[in-house]
Scaffold this motif. Sequence first.
Motif, PDB file in Angstrom:
ATOM      1  N   ASP A  15      -3.874   6.947 -12.591  1.00 16.11           N
ATOM      2  CA  ASP A  15      -3.009   6.577 -11.469  1.00 16.11           C
ATOM      3  C   ASP A  15      -2.373   5.211 -11.715  1.00 16.11           C
ATOM      4  O   ASP A  15      -1.195   4.993 -11.434  1.00 16.11           O
ATOM      5  CB  ASP A  15      -3.807   6.545 -10.160  1.00 16.11           C
TER       6      ASP A  15
ATOM      7  N   ARG B 172       0.684   3.661  -3.124  1.00 11.99           N
ATOM      8  CA  ARG B 172      -0.039   4.883  -2.809  1.00 11.99           C
ATOM      9  C   ARG B 172       0.605   6.086  -3.501  1.00 11.99           C
ATOM     10  O   ARG B 172      -0.055   7.072  -3.830  1.00 11.99           O
ATOM     11  CB  ARG B 172       0.001   5.080  -1.293  1.00 11.99           C
ATOM     12  N   GLN B 173       1.900   5.995  -3.715  1.00 13.06           N
ATOM     13  CA  GLN B 173       2.614   7.114  -4.331  1.00 13.06           C
ATOM     14  C   GLN B 173       2.084   7.441  -5.717  1.00 13.06           C
ATOM     15  O   GLN B 173       2.270   8.539  -6.211  1.00 13.06           O
ATOM     16  CB  GLN B 173       4.104   6.793  -4.447  1.00 13.06           C
TER      17      GLN B 173
ATOM     18  N   PHE C 283      -8.514   3.485  -8.156  1.00 10.22           N
ATOM     19  CA  PHE C 283      -9.809   4.056  -8.513  1.00 10.22           C
ATOM     20  C   PHE C 283      -9.778   4.572  -9.947  1.00 10.22           C
ATOM     21  O   PHE C 283     -10.737   4.437 -10.685  1.00 10.22           O
ATOM     22  CB  PHE C 283     -10.175   5.206  -7.572  1.00 10.22           C
ATOM     23  N   ASP C 284      -8.650   5.223 -10.307  1.00 11.16           N
ATOM     24  CA  ASP C 284      -8.604   5.889 -11.603  1.00 11.16           C
ATOM     25  C   ASP C 284      -7.513   5.326 -12.509  1.00 11.16           C
ATOM     26  O   ASP C 284      -6.412   5.024 -12.057  1.00 11.16           O
ATOM     27  CB  ASP C 284      -8.362   7.390 -11.400  1.00 11.16           C
TER      28      ASP C 284
ATOM     29  N   HIS D 102       0.831  -1.198   0.000  1.00 13.91           N
ATOM     30  CA  HIS D 102       0.000   0.000   0.000  1.00 13.91           C
ATOM     31  C   HIS D 102       0.869   1.252   0.000  1.00 13.91           C
ATOM     32  O   HIS D 102       0.638   2.183  -0.765  1.00 13.91           O
ATOM     33  CB  HIS D 102      -0.919  -0.013   1.230  1.00 13.91           C
ATOM     34  N   GLU D 103       1.892   1.281   0.852  1.00 16.87           N
ATOM     35  CA  GLU D 103       2.728   2.470   0.972  1.00 16.87           C
ATOM     36  C   GLU D 103       3.486   2.747  -0.334  1.00 16.87           C
ATOM     37  O   GLU D 103       3.620   3.899  -0.745  1.00 16.87           O
ATOM     38  CB  GLU D 103       3.715   2.299   2.139  1.00 16.87           C
TER      39      GLU D 103
ATOM     40  N   ASP E 163      -4.771   6.986  -5.542  1.00 17.69           N
ATOM     41  CA  ASP E 163      -5.692   6.356  -4.594  1.00 17.69           C
ATOM     42  C   ASP E 163      -5.925   4.888  -4.905  1.00 17.69           C
ATOM     43  O   ASP E 163      -6.388   4.556  -5.997  1.00 17.69           O
ATOM     44  CB  ASP E 163      -7.064   7.052  -4.675  1.00 17.69           C
ATOM     45  N   ILE E 164      -5.661   4.048  -3.921  1.00 15.46           N
ATOM     46  CA  ILE E 164      -5.824   2.613  -4.127  1.00 15.46           C
ATOM     47  C   ILE E 164      -7.217   2.181  -3.688  1.00 15.46           C
ATOM     48  O   ILE E 164      -7.675   2.545  -2.611  1.00 15.46           O
ATOM     49  CB  ILE E 164      -4.770   1.840  -3.322  1.00 15.46           C
ATOM     50  N   LYS E 165      -7.895   1.423  -4.545  1.00 12.70           N
ATOM     51  CA  LYS E 165      -9.213   0.919  -4.186  1.00 12.70           C
ATOM     52  C   LYS E 165      -9.064  -0.320  -3.310  1.00 12.70           C
ATOM     53  O   LYS E 165      -9.656  -0.417  -2.251  1.00 12.70           O
ATOM     54  CB  LYS E 165      -9.987   0.574  -5.452  1.00 12.70           C
TER      55      LYS E 165
END
Lengths: 207, 793
Positions: A120, A88-89, A116-117, A84-85, A92-94
């Motif tokens: 990204d 995340r850079q 999400f997008d 995640h860390e 946004d992670i779903k």
Amino acid sequence: MADHPAHFHNSGNRFRPYPHHHRGRGRWNSNKRARILGPKGAELSRYRDQQYKGSRYEQEQKLLKSTTLYVGNLSFYTTEEQVHEVFRQAGDIKRIIMGLDRLKKTPCGFCFVEYFDRPDAETAVRFLNGAKLDDRQIRCDWDWGFDDGRQYGRGKSGGQIRDDYRQDFDDGRGGYGYLIQKTLLETTNAHQMQMPPTMAPPASSDS
Amino acid sequence: MEVEQVRINRKRKFDEDADLNTRLEELIKRIGEKSQESLETNLERLVDILDQEITTKKEFILNSLVKNAIEQPEKMTIYSTLVGLLNVKMFSTGGEFLVLIMEKLGTLIDDAEWRSVQLLIRFLADLINCNVVLGASLLGLFDTFIATAAQPGVKPSMRDFLLYSVMQCLPWIGLHFNDSKDEVEFERLLDILETEIEKREKHYMPSIRVWSSDNPLPQIEYMDSLWLQIKNMRNNNWEDNWIIRPYVAFESKLESSLQHPLPQFELPADLEHTQFPLPYVVFRIFDTPDVPNRAEVPKLPRFNSIDRFLVEDAIMNVINSKNLTKKECAESLLRISGRSSMPLNYMLVEVLFGGLLELPVPRYSELFYGSILVQLCQLMADHLPQVLAQAVAYVYERLDTMNTVLVDRFGSWFAYFLSNFKYHWTWSEWEECVNLNRTDQNHPKPKFLKEVFLKLLWLTFYEKLKDVIPDEFVTLLPLKPGYNHKFAEVTPENNLQAKCAKALIESIKNKEGLDMMLGSLDPLPDGAIDGRELDPVYPEAKLEVVVQTILRVGCKSISHISVALNRFRDLIMAVMPNQDAKVCCLKITFSFFKTNHQLMCIMIEKYLNFQLIEPSCIVSWIFSPYMLPHFDRLYLWQMLDTTIKFCIKRCDRIKVELEKSKVKLNEKKEQEAGAADPDIAEKRKQLVQAAEEAVDHYVKLLEDAERSQKEVFLIVVQRFIMILTDHIVRSEQESRYTQTLWFRCTRDRLRQTLVQYRREVKRYMVTLQTLLFTPEIEPKILECFTQFKGYIA
């Protein structure tokens, strides 16, 4: 100050996770002149999932719209929080789905990251493919989207197929490949044979 | 046999014809690349080829020249020489070329492609060196630009753009005008330019400065910086050590042709409403003495030398065109560094750090700069890593005057960088931090290290971190992450809440329904634990049991948490009836993850995405007195950022859906109009109705989301003002120094919120001005708003 490994693969498209055989459930298109699809810097690799139920064209169309990445070459000990860390850079992670050993239900060195997008996800493919996580160079590739069941390894061992056939010793992925371990156990008396140490994997994280 | 040969020949001719465009394009594109022949020879050959084809392919060739000059600005002077040589061969072509350029200039301005506009103007200007354009005519064009910029009422961003467009050409043309018949006119133009540049007001500078101090190197606004460099160049007879001028070799040939006046050009009238580039500060970290004084190492030009601008411009051009592919970009950057006259490694690090530390946000993603630096460290293993280390050391030394937002950004990058290089660092050089931390916990240096260690922890795991960081730094390491379950060590017999928590867990294990689960909480009061009066009232005691229990069930991993929140959504909502309860839920969550701030940050994401807690509640909680002790920690601001971005993205997504539903409605309406059969017409009418309802639905959603977003921004700004005012008043009462580090950091954050989210903040200007930034508030706070207004002007 910095460390420069001698063998640093950078090309995601040419980096094959299991180069010794073709028995996986996915295929690497060997045609090097195949049409390159996808946005600049975040093109599709030549890998296609053979488990996909549909035509190759449909799969490619899905990959081109996908917001999900397949992340490979993780250590078995890398946690969801670490993934995640790092990811995340890019945005946004779903959700993150950790790949699990089919039999032991423990992490087996890959995961899916869904954003999400789409932009990204593209950033992640562009700049995180080849980045390091727990000192390992990770592979990021497009995935057509997570479906239940795909979180499990497809190898004989329960883990990933590449870990069945692997010839080297990889501390982060359970030591030697499964088949070697099996052969070693069958041919040698386990008591005489000094098996390399393998750390206990973290507790099961299936839910 | 013969027939076969004819057939092959015919086919070949056809292929050649089809391929001609591609071949010409390729030849134009690749001119100036590494070759066994000299550039002059290659240029002459290409001119001959183009001259042959120009009668049939004129438009294609000219377009291709313009395109390549913009796309490969590093070879711009080669293309202008090419145009010059073509002009010698065929005078009319030069004229037609200028018409084309002017048309292209118009389109680029219409498309607001500002960087390309400036490159094209530069190309145009460079054509005077090749005797294509009449010098006086070019000065006339520049005069129009400056005159437009000087008009009263022109908005500052447009004025700056016009002036800069002229300025950035001067290094290419200064030499030409220096002793030409237009010298007087040129000098006059420079004088007007200087007046215009110097009279600009730059209130916004504090909002975009990396360092508040100019020691040891001045941090100058981009226009002033270039003007300073140009003045030095002028004093130096317009000499530079960077621009390659292929036309010099063809001087006698080029002189034989005549020049063209420029076609008439007028700036579009309605430019006032266009968005122009925002101002920035030129990032400076290295100066001449920083490069070792050795014969084999080229000297670094002074910060005010034009060579610095020219090299940086070349680096920026590569970044602008290659920012989507890290490998290609790094290789192209390496190619620039093939030129040995400059210590490119220093300049690359400076420009890339400058990009990463640009305010309000980096032009390209932080990951781009991060991964390019990693790539370059590998590609230039002998030259770059030590320079990068030097740069990091300089930034470390200047942390005390650095904008706090950038301290955070720099720390995150550094942690990312270390994680890509096995966490190797000469930590011993930073040992002073341990003592500094003992005397002053808020000292910027140990504070920075603490944040870096925390970020490293998030990227790896606690044991590894302890392993790679020398033992001396143990006091700066974060705590081992864990969770703090309130009822874990309480004996249920003595504590009603613990008793209910135990019952709730049983109920969960037995997969009981919502009523049963709520039933297990019945012994608890419907108010506060200690009987305190709550207004408005909410079941605080029950809420705590529910939240603690759910977190305990799900704290194994992010996936577990998500599953738990999803499964027990109704249960949480049942005990969270109002905003105060939601703020309380955040407090409980924070105390549960007291030693795991990473999960707290993720919890915020989950609460927002699962629509359990509204953004406004999160913002209120962040600014609550409860969180004041954490006010200088990166994770707190990461949570604020997540919350604000959530609001913005939510609105953007709904807008997209709304547009889609409108398109659909129009389609349905058209279909309805086309239906003749009454049955079909009736069906279609229903479809139209459904589509209308969908539009209404999204309109309402958007209204709600926008209201919520506005509320969030107003709360954030209001709380910032309150907290800063409070600080000022108290310091004055106790006659203490006002501008403490805490004050400066907090003010940096307020400024950043305004400039970073300028698109949103602009919509609330009136409300902000009338309700919050009123003339009565402290001038030190009010100036943030004034600066912001100057920034977006």
